[in-house]
Motif scaffolding. Structure first.
Motif, PDB file in Angstrom:
ATOM      1  N   UNK A 233       0.834  -1.198   0.000  1.00  0.00           N
ATOM      2  CA  UNK A 233       0.000   0.000   0.000  1.00  0.00           C
ATOM      3  C   UNK A 233       0.877   1.259   0.000  1.00  0.00           C
ATOM      4  N   UNK A 234       1.919   1.219   0.846  1.00  0.00           N
ATOM      5  CA  UNK A 234       2.819   2.373   0.943  1.00  0.00           C
ATOM      6  C   UNK A 234       3.700   2.480  -0.304  1.00  0.00           C
ATOM      7  N   UNK A 235       4.176   1.344  -0.780  1.00  0.00           N
ATOM      8  CA  UNK A 235       5.042   1.344  -1.971  1.00  0.00           C
ATOM      9  C   UNK A 235       4.301   1.933  -3.173  1.00  0.00           C
TER      10      UNK A 235
ATOM     11  N   UNK B 216       8.618  11.954  -2.087  1.00  0.00           N
ATOM     12  CA  UNK B 216       8.174  12.769  -0.950  1.00  0.00           C
ATOM     13  C   UNK B 216       9.137  12.698   0.232  1.00  0.00           C
ATOM     14  N   UNK B 217       9.355  13.828   0.883  1.00  0.00           N
ATOM     15  CA  UNK B 217      10.101  13.847   2.142  1.00  0.00           C
ATOM     16  C   UNK B 217       9.220  13.182   3.211  1.00  0.00           C
ATOM     17  N   UNK B 218       9.854  12.734   4.309  1.00  0.00           N
ATOM     18  CA  UNK B 218       9.145  11.936   5.308  1.00  0.00           C
ATOM     19  C   UNK B 218       7.898  12.621   5.868  1.00  0.00           C
ATOM     20  N   UNK B 219       8.014  13.908   6.193  1.00  0.00           N
ATOM     21  CA  UNK B 219       6.847  14.594   6.763  1.00  0.00           C
ATOM     22  C   UNK B 219       5.678  14.611   5.804  1.00  0.00           C
ATOM     23  N   UNK B 220       6.014  14.781   4.535  1.00  0.00           N
ATOM     24  CA  UNK B 220       4.976  14.862   3.515  1.00  0.00           C
ATOM     25  C   UNK B 220       4.373  13.490   3.278  1.00  0.00           C
ATOM     26  N   UNK B 221       5.237  12.488   3.307  1.00  0.00           N
ATOM     27  CA  UNK B 221       4.767  11.111   3.154  1.00  0.00           C
ATOM     28  C   UNK B 221       3.755  10.779   4.252  1.00  0.00           C
ATOM     29  N   UNK B 222       4.126  11.109   5.481  1.00  0.00           N
ATOM     30  CA  UNK B 222       3.254  10.827   6.623  1.00  0.00           C
ATOM     31  C   UNK B 222       1.913  11.538   6.449  1.00  0.00           C
ATOM     32  N   UNK B 223       1.995  12.788   6.068  1.00  0.00           N
ATOM     33  CA  UNK B 223       0.771  13.579   5.937  1.00  0.00           C
ATOM     34  C   UNK B 223      -0.109  13.088   4.788  1.00  0.00           C
ATOM     35  N   UNK B 224       0.520  12.858   3.638  1.00  0.00           N
ATOM     36  CA  UNK B 224      -0.258  12.467   2.462  1.00  0.00           C
ATOM     37  C   UNK B 224      -0.857  11.074   2.645  1.00  0.00           C
TER      38      UNK B 224
ATOM     39  N   UNK C  40      -4.808   9.974   2.600  1.00  0.00           N
ATOM     40  CA  UNK C  40      -5.341   9.000   1.648  1.00  0.00           C
ATOM     41  C   UNK C  40      -5.741   7.671   2.293  1.00  0.00           C
ATOM     42  N   UNK C  41      -4.936   7.201   3.252  1.00  0.00           N
ATOM     43  CA  UNK C  41      -5.172   5.863   3.800  1.00  0.00           C
ATOM     44  C   UNK C  41      -5.704   5.875   5.233  1.00  0.00           C
ATOM     45  N   UNK C  42      -5.848   7.063   5.808  1.00  0.00           N
ATOM     46  CA  UNK C  42      -6.404   7.147   7.158  1.00  0.00           C
ATOM     47  C   UNK C  42      -5.348   7.472   8.200  1.00  0.00           C
ATOM     48  N   UNK C  43      -5.815   8.100   9.310  1.00  0.00           N
ATOM     49  CA  UNK C  43      -4.905   8.605  10.337  1.00  0.00           C
ATOM     50  C   UNK C  43      -4.107   7.485  11.013  1.00  0.00           C
ATOM     51  N   UNK C  44      -4.700   6.265  11.099  1.00  0.00           N
ATOM     52  CA  UNK C  44      -3.981   5.172  11.759  1.00  0.00           C
ATOM     53  C   UNK C  44      -2.723   4.780  10.978  1.00  0.00           C
ATOM     54  N   UNK C  45      -2.686   5.133   9.694  1.00  0.00           N
ATOM     55  CA  UNK C  45      -1.499   4.831   8.890  1.00  0.00           C
ATOM     56  C   UNK C  45      -0.642   6.073   8.627  1.00  0.00           C
TER      57      UNK C  45
END
Lengths: 93, 126, 111
Positions: free
Chosen positions: C47-49, C63-71, C75-80
């Motif tokens: 899913x992440x890949x 994407x930089x890590x912060x952006x990855x986490x946010x995006x 898209x996939x929900x706050x738990x992810x």
């Protein structure tokens, strides 16, 4: 208040034109390198007439232009550093 | 780990004044914008003079062997870069309007750009 | 030049193992890269890949890590969308490892 630093001549690059267009007229302009050559051209002298302009002394003397620019403040590197501290920031175009 | 460091939030304006693809300036400017934004600096982008041509849509830089950083402008909202100012005089000079641009931007007067240059902590010109 | 072999073809990478050609990637190659990183790919990994790969193909940047986490959160929900979850999947750094497995260039200045 900002200090705008231009290193290229107005014939070579649009930096000076761009700077003049967007700078606050209370700001200062420092010309160094080929940037000093712009003041040889009357149109640029006129456009800078109401603006506080400084020239880097070594760059003026290296180009044999000291006499031509005797009416402008020629500053050394130490003064450049002091000026950059008395302004809010330096913007290099 | 850089991520956990506390970095003072600064207002940084990045000004594009050169045309794309002829020099690395545009790409470097955008890289710096994204990097600054990912470290939570408050980034604004300003497009003036030839710089407005960076935002023209339907560009295909890869055809001339240049990297397609233009696509990356689309990621700006994800990086929370919300202030994108474009000089209306420069747009007009090139016969462009906002509908010709690849991202949403605010068309502003030169004096508003002057104001922005004064109120931020740092200005970097590309 | 570093490279590894896949179905008789040489796949070029940079010295850290990131693919040189984004277009050479496929899911089998992802498995090979993941094995080198000592990761067994699960549906959560995929899913992440796929997310980072789609991000790259759209915006032409990793994407930089912060952006990855946010995006991902969007898209996939706050738990992810939190770095703890992503670190459990990619222990040595989500942006760094997920982009590598996804066949993308290393993101600038990221972990």
């Amino acid at each position: 208040m900002n200090l705008h630093h231009i290193q290229t001549s107005a014939k070579q690059d649009n930096a000076l034109a761009c700077c003049i267009k967007y700078m606050d007229k209370q700001d200062s302009v420092l010309l160094s390198g080929n940037g000093v050559n712009s003041l040889l051209l009357s149109q640029w002298r006129e456009r800078l007439a109401d603006i506080r302009v400084m020239l880097l002394k070594d760059d003026v003397e290296a180009r044999g232009l000291s006499k031509r620019f005797k009416d402008y403040p020629l500053i050394d590197y130490d003064t450049f550093v002091k000026e950059s501290l008395t302004h809010d920031k330096v913007i290099t175009w | 780990m850089i991520v956990d460091e506390q970095i003072k939030m600064k207002k940084v304006a990045i000004l594009f004044r050169r045309a794309p693809h002829g020099s690395p300036h545009g790409r470097e400017a955008l890289d710096l914008a994204l990097l600054s934004a990912s470290f939570e600096q408050e980034v604004s982008l300003i497009f003036v003079d030839d710089g407005v041509l960076n935002l023209v849509k339907d560009q295909q830089p890869e055809l001339i062997g240049a990297k397609d950083y233009i696509a990356t402008f689309g990621a700006l909202p994800l990086y929370d870069v919300e202030t994108v100012l474009v000089c209306e005089e420069s747009l007009l000079e090139y016969g462009l309007d906002l509908t010709d641009l690849t991202i949403e931007a605010d068309m502003v007067s030169p004096s508003l750009i002057t104001e922005q240059l004064s109120k931020v902590d740092e200005v970097l010109v590309f | 030049m570093n490279s590894f072999e896949y179905k008789g073809e040489q796949i070029e990478t940079d010295h850290q193992g990131y693919l040189k050609q984004v277009s050479q990637w496929n899911e089998e190659i992802a498995e090979l890269i993941a094995a080198q990183e000592q990761i067994t790919l699960t549906p959560a990994h995929w899913e992440v890949i796929h997310f980072v790969r789609d991000f790259y193909l759209e915006y032409k940047t990793s994407p930089a890590i912060r952006i990855l986490v946010k995006a991902i959160g969007q898209k996939l929900g706050a738990d992810k969308g939190n770095s703890k979850y992503l670190y459990t999947l990619f222990p040595t750094g989500p942006a760094k490892q997920a982009t590598k497995v996804a066949g993308l260039p290393k993101p600038a200045k990221c972990i």
